[in-house]
Design a protein around this motif. Structure first.
Motif, PDB file in Angstrom:
ATOM      1  N   LYS B 122      78.172  14.546  55.100  1.00 29.45           N
ATOM      2  CA  LYS B 122      78.373  13.536  54.049  1.00 29.45           C
ATOM      3  C   LYS B 122      78.972  12.295  54.691  1.00 29.45           C
ATOM      4  N   VAL B 123      78.392  11.143  54.381  1.00 29.42           N
ATOM      5  CA  VAL B 123      78.769   9.904  55.034  1.00 29.42           C
ATOM      6  C   VAL B 123      79.073   8.845  53.970  1.00 29.42           C
ATOM      7  N   THR B 124      80.026   7.973  54.267  1.00 26.70           N
ATOM      8  CA  THR B 124      80.376   6.902  53.320  1.00 26.70           C
ATOM      9  C   THR B 124      79.427   5.713  53.461  1.00 26.70           C
ATOM     10  N   CYS B 125      78.910   5.224  52.334  1.00 28.48           N
ATOM     11  CA  CYS B 125      78.009   4.070  52.346  1.00 28.48           C
ATOM     12  C   CYS B 125      78.762   2.832  52.860  1.00 28.48           C
ATOM     13  N   PRO B 126      78.204   2.135  53.889  1.00 25.52           N
ATOM     14  CA  PRO B 126      78.931   0.977  54.425  1.00 25.52           C
ATOM     15  C   PRO B 126      78.919  -0.224  53.473  1.00 25.52           C
ATOM     16  N   TYR B 127      78.082  -0.175  52.431  1.00 24.56           N
ATOM     17  CA  TYR B 127      78.001  -1.321  51.504  1.00 24.56           C
ATOM     18  C   TYR B 127      78.946  -1.170  50.318  1.00 24.56           C
ATOM     19  N   CYS B 128      78.908   0.036  49.642  1.00 21.57           N
ATOM     20  CA  CYS B 128      79.710   0.168  48.418  1.00 21.57           C
ATOM     21  C   CYS B 128      80.789   1.248  48.546  1.00 21.57           C
ATOM     22  N   GLN B 129      80.922   1.850  49.732  1.00 21.08           N
ATOM     23  CA  GLN B 129      81.937   2.885  50.019  1.00 21.08           C
ATOM     24  C   GLN B 129      81.739   4.171  49.220  1.00 21.08           C
ATOM     25  N   SER B 130      80.589   4.335  48.556  1.00 18.09           N
ATOM     26  CA  SER B 130      80.343   5.572  47.821  1.00 18.09           C
ATOM     27  C   SER B 130      80.166   6.736  48.797  1.00 18.09           C
ATOM     28  N   ARG B 131      80.600   7.937  48.366  1.00 22.17           N
ATOM     29  CA  ARG B 131      80.368   9.134  49.191  1.00 22.17           C
ATOM     30  C   ARG B 131      79.101   9.849  48.725  1.00 22.17           C
ATOM     31  N   ASN B 132      78.481   9.322  47.686  1.00 24.56           N
ATOM     32  CA  ASN B 132      77.297   9.938  47.112  1.00 24.56           C
ATOM     33  C   ASN B 132      76.054   9.475  47.884  1.00 24.56           C
ATOM     34  N   THR B 133      75.909  10.006  49.105  1.00 21.73           N
ATOM     35  CA  THR B 133      74.812   9.572  49.973  1.00 21.73           C
ATOM     36  C   THR B 133      74.008  10.774  50.458  1.00 21.73           C
ATOM     37  N   GLN B 134      72.786  10.536  50.876  1.00 29.54           N
ATOM     38  CA  GLN B 134      71.885  11.597  51.327  1.00 29.54           C
ATOM     39  C   GLN B 134      71.285  11.242  52.677  1.00 29.54           C
ATOM     40  N   MET B 135      71.150  12.246  53.540  1.00 33.92           N
ATOM     41  CA  MET B 135      70.448  11.999  54.792  1.00 33.92           C
ATOM     42  C   MET B 135      68.948  11.999  54.525  1.00 33.92           C
ATOM     43  N   VAL B 136      68.254  10.950  54.977  1.00 35.83           N
ATOM     44  CA  VAL B 136      66.795  10.880  54.828  1.00 35.83           C
ATOM     45  C   VAL B 136      66.143  11.468  56.073  1.00 35.83           C
ATOM     46  N   SER B 137      66.686  11.135  57.224  1.00 42.82           N
ATOM     47  CA  SER B 137      66.116  11.638  58.466  1.00 42.82           C
ATOM     48  C   SER B 137      67.191  11.719  59.545  1.00 42.82           C
ATOM     49  N   GLN B 138      67.152  12.824  60.267  1.00 41.87           N
ATOM     50  CA  GLN B 138      68.092  13.072  61.361  1.00 41.87           C
ATOM     51  C   GLN B 138      68.014  11.963  62.417  1.00 41.87           C
ATOM     52  N   LEU B 147      69.071   8.173  59.547  1.00 40.54           N
ATOM     53  CA  LEU B 147      68.785   7.318  58.397  1.00 40.54           C
ATOM     54  C   LEU B 147      69.331   7.972  57.128  1.00 40.54           C
ATOM     55  N   TYR B 148      70.126   7.215  56.372  1.00 38.56           N
ATOM     56  CA  TYR B 148      70.702   7.688  55.114  1.00 38.56           C
ATOM     57  C   TYR B 148      70.307   6.762  53.985  1.00 38.56           C
ATOM     58  N   LYS B 149      70.492   7.241  52.744  1.00 36.96           N
ATOM     59  CA  LYS B 149      70.409   6.310  51.627  1.00 36.96           C
ATOM     60  C   LYS B 149      71.570   6.578  50.679  1.00 36.96           C
ATOM     61  N   CYS B 150      71.991   5.517  49.993  1.00 34.19           N
ATOM     62  CA  CYS B 150      73.112   5.617  49.069  1.00 34.19           C
ATOM     63  C   CYS B 150      72.556   5.865  47.669  1.00 34.19           C
ATOM     64  N   GLU B 151      73.051   6.914  47.004  1.00 33.94           N
ATOM     65  CA  GLU B 151      72.545   7.244  45.659  1.00 33.94           C
ATOM     66  C   GLU B 151      73.158   6.337  44.597  1.00 33.94           C
ATOM     67  N   ASP B 152      74.217   5.609  44.948  1.00 32.76           N
ATOM     68  CA  ASP B 152      74.851   4.734  43.958  1.00 32.76           C
ATOM     69  C   ASP B 152      74.303   3.299  44.021  1.00 32.76           C
ATOM     70  N   CYS B 153      74.391   2.665  45.213  1.00 32.16           N
ATOM     71  CA  CYS B 153      73.875   1.291  45.284  1.00 32.16           C
ATOM     72  C   CYS B 153      72.411   1.267  45.733  1.00 32.16           C
ATOM     73  N   LEU B 154      71.874   2.445  46.041  1.00 29.67           N
ATOM     74  CA  LEU B 154      70.449   2.636  46.390  1.00 29.67           C
ATOM     75  C   LEU B 154      70.016   1.977  47.698  1.00 29.67           C
ATOM     76  N   GLU B 155      70.980   1.482  48.481  1.00 30.83           N
ATOM     77  CA  GLU B 155      70.617   0.871  49.764  1.00 30.83           C
ATOM     78  C   GLU B 155      70.380   1.953  50.835  1.00 30.83           C
ATOM     79  N   PRO B 156      69.347   1.780  51.643  1.00 31.01           N
ATOM     80  CA  PRO B 156      69.229   2.641  52.832  1.00 31.01           C
ATOM     81  C   PRO B 156      70.172   2.109  53.919  1.00 31.01           C
ATOM     82  N   PHE B 157      70.692   2.982  54.756  1.00 29.74           N
ATOM     83  CA  PHE B 157      71.535   2.499  55.857  1.00 29.74           C
ATOM     84  C   PHE B 157      71.473   3.457  57.038  1.00 29.74           C
TER      85      PHE B 157
END
Ligand SMILES: [Zn+2]
Lengths: 250, 163
Positions: B122-138, B147-157
């Protein structure tokens, strides 16, 4: 002893180089962008490991040998990679199956090499094990996804595992080089690694609802330089530029 | 040629950026391991992040260029493998710079890496600090990132993996 260490290092280096080269063939052809990138990144890791190992092999050989000379100016019969790694990629299932069978082996191999009496191989293993761990995790996840996926993906990954089994067996067949390196505390114990590998592979295949193939014979020869015709085609492509323009710089 | 102290050499290296993440210097990344002054030679020991890292050659050249610009013409860069680089060597300042750059910095120690198939971290979104993020690809845009995406602000990071 020096000659055996060169051979042992070349085997490790050639495994990384040839698998890396095979994986680069997927670049631009992956089923989805993320996985295309994943394979390209793994190819890069393999080539990085190949460079460290071939530099070491060149240094051990002496006589002005270099990593480039070893990669680009050796003939087919001088390569020491496992046959499994030179086979054509086939479909996605076959590429994943080969990666899984080898990554799992490589994970245990580099874990064991962390204890090698050879300082350079130990340093390379410290570097490689971190990358190989990510590879092994990735390919195991894909085996489960394909096996426990659709009827078609299940069928294809099972066929791939079955068809690669006899090639994978070469990983565990020790010859005089392996035996001497083990005796000197430099190389790994292939019998022990085989047991660890079988346990891990059985566990992942069960999660993937796949059958473990029946015990079969081993296709051997790669480690001694006796290759399939696939390697010749691979080398023709990989070596064509440096052989056509030996002094090329960019 | 002016004689510089070891400390002065380290200070010069602050201005050498990482070619792939220019927001970070080679010091933030922790890839410069040692500076050795012998009088005849200014030896800089660096260690690769990933063994296949294509930026190493460029980093070496950038270090030499920077030192030459300061009038040091006896610099030599040596690549060492052991001990292997770990994300634990990245400075806190470097991690903060990464976050501002839109890349989630490595979380936790490299020692807790999951072996074979563990749960994705579990990783913190660098844009909105949400912990609600998902790994898209190792494996992300480079071998050192996922590659991750944030489930709250919907940004990939990108997430800089622990190593
Ligand atoms: Zn967010």
């Amino acid at each position: 002893m020096q000659n055996e260490l060169v051979q042992y290092t070349l085997r490790l280096g050639d495994n990384a180089l040839i698998l890396g080269q095979r994986l680069t063939e997927w670049c631009g052809h992956g089923p989805i962008l993320e996985q295309d990138i994943a394979l390209s990144n793994m190819a890069l890791d393999q080539l990085g490991q190949a460079r460290m190992l071939l530099q070491y092999a060149a240094q051990l050989k002496g006589e002005g040998s270099t990593e480039d000379a070893l990669a680009f100016f050796r003939q087919e019969g001088e390569f020491r990679n496992l046959l499994l790694l030179e086979l054509e990629n086939g479909d996605w299932g076959k590429t994943i199956a080969r990666q899984f069978l080898f990554d799992t082996f490589n994970y245990f191999q580099y874990t064991a090499l962390l204890q090698s009496e050879d300082e350079t191989l130990r340093a390379i293993a410290q570097k490689a094990i971190k990358e190989v761990t990510y590879h092994a995790q990735w390919s195991a996840e894909w085996v489960i996804r394909l096996g426990d996926g659709t009827d078609e993906s299940h069928k294809r990954i099972q066929e791939a595992v079955d068809s690669l089994w006899e090639w994978a067996n070469e990983m565990f067949v020790a010859d005089a080089v392996d035996e001497l390196m083990l005796e000197k505390g430099i190389g790994v114990n292939l019998t022990e690694i085989h047991a660890l590998w079988e346990e891990k592979v059985a566990q992942v295949l069960a999660m993937a609802t796949l059958q473990m193939p029946a015990e079969t014979w081993a296709q051997t020869g790669g480690k001694q330089g006796d290759h399939t015709e696939s390697l010749g085609f691979l080398l023709a492509e990989m070596q064509s530029l440096p052989r056509t323009y030996p002094e090329a710089k960019w | 040629m002016k004689q510089y102290s070891e400390k002065e050499i380290w200070e010069m290296l602050v201005s050498v950026p990482d070619p792939e993440i220019p927001a970070l210097s080679v010091l933030d990344l922790g890839i410069v391991r040692e500076v050795v002054l012998t009088g005849e030679q200014t030896l800089i020991k660096i260690t690769p992040t990933y063994s296949g890292c294509p930026a190493m050659k460029e980093i070496e050249e950038n270090i030499l260029k920077e030192l030459q610009a300061q009038g040091i013409d006896n610099a030599v860069v040596e690549t060492i493998l052991s001990p292997p680089w770990t994300t634990d060597w990245m400075t806190e300042e470097g991690k903060e710079k990464l976050r501002k750059f839109g890349i989630a910095p490595p979380e936790g120690s490299s020692a807790d890496k999951s072996v074979l198939f563990g749960e994705a971290k579990k990783v913190t979104c660098p844009y909105c600090q949400s912990r609600n993020t998902q790994m898209v690809s190792q494996f992300g845009s480079t071998a050192c990132k996922s590659l991750y995406k944030c489930e709250d602000c919907l940004e990939p990071f990108d997430y800089f993996k622990c190593l």
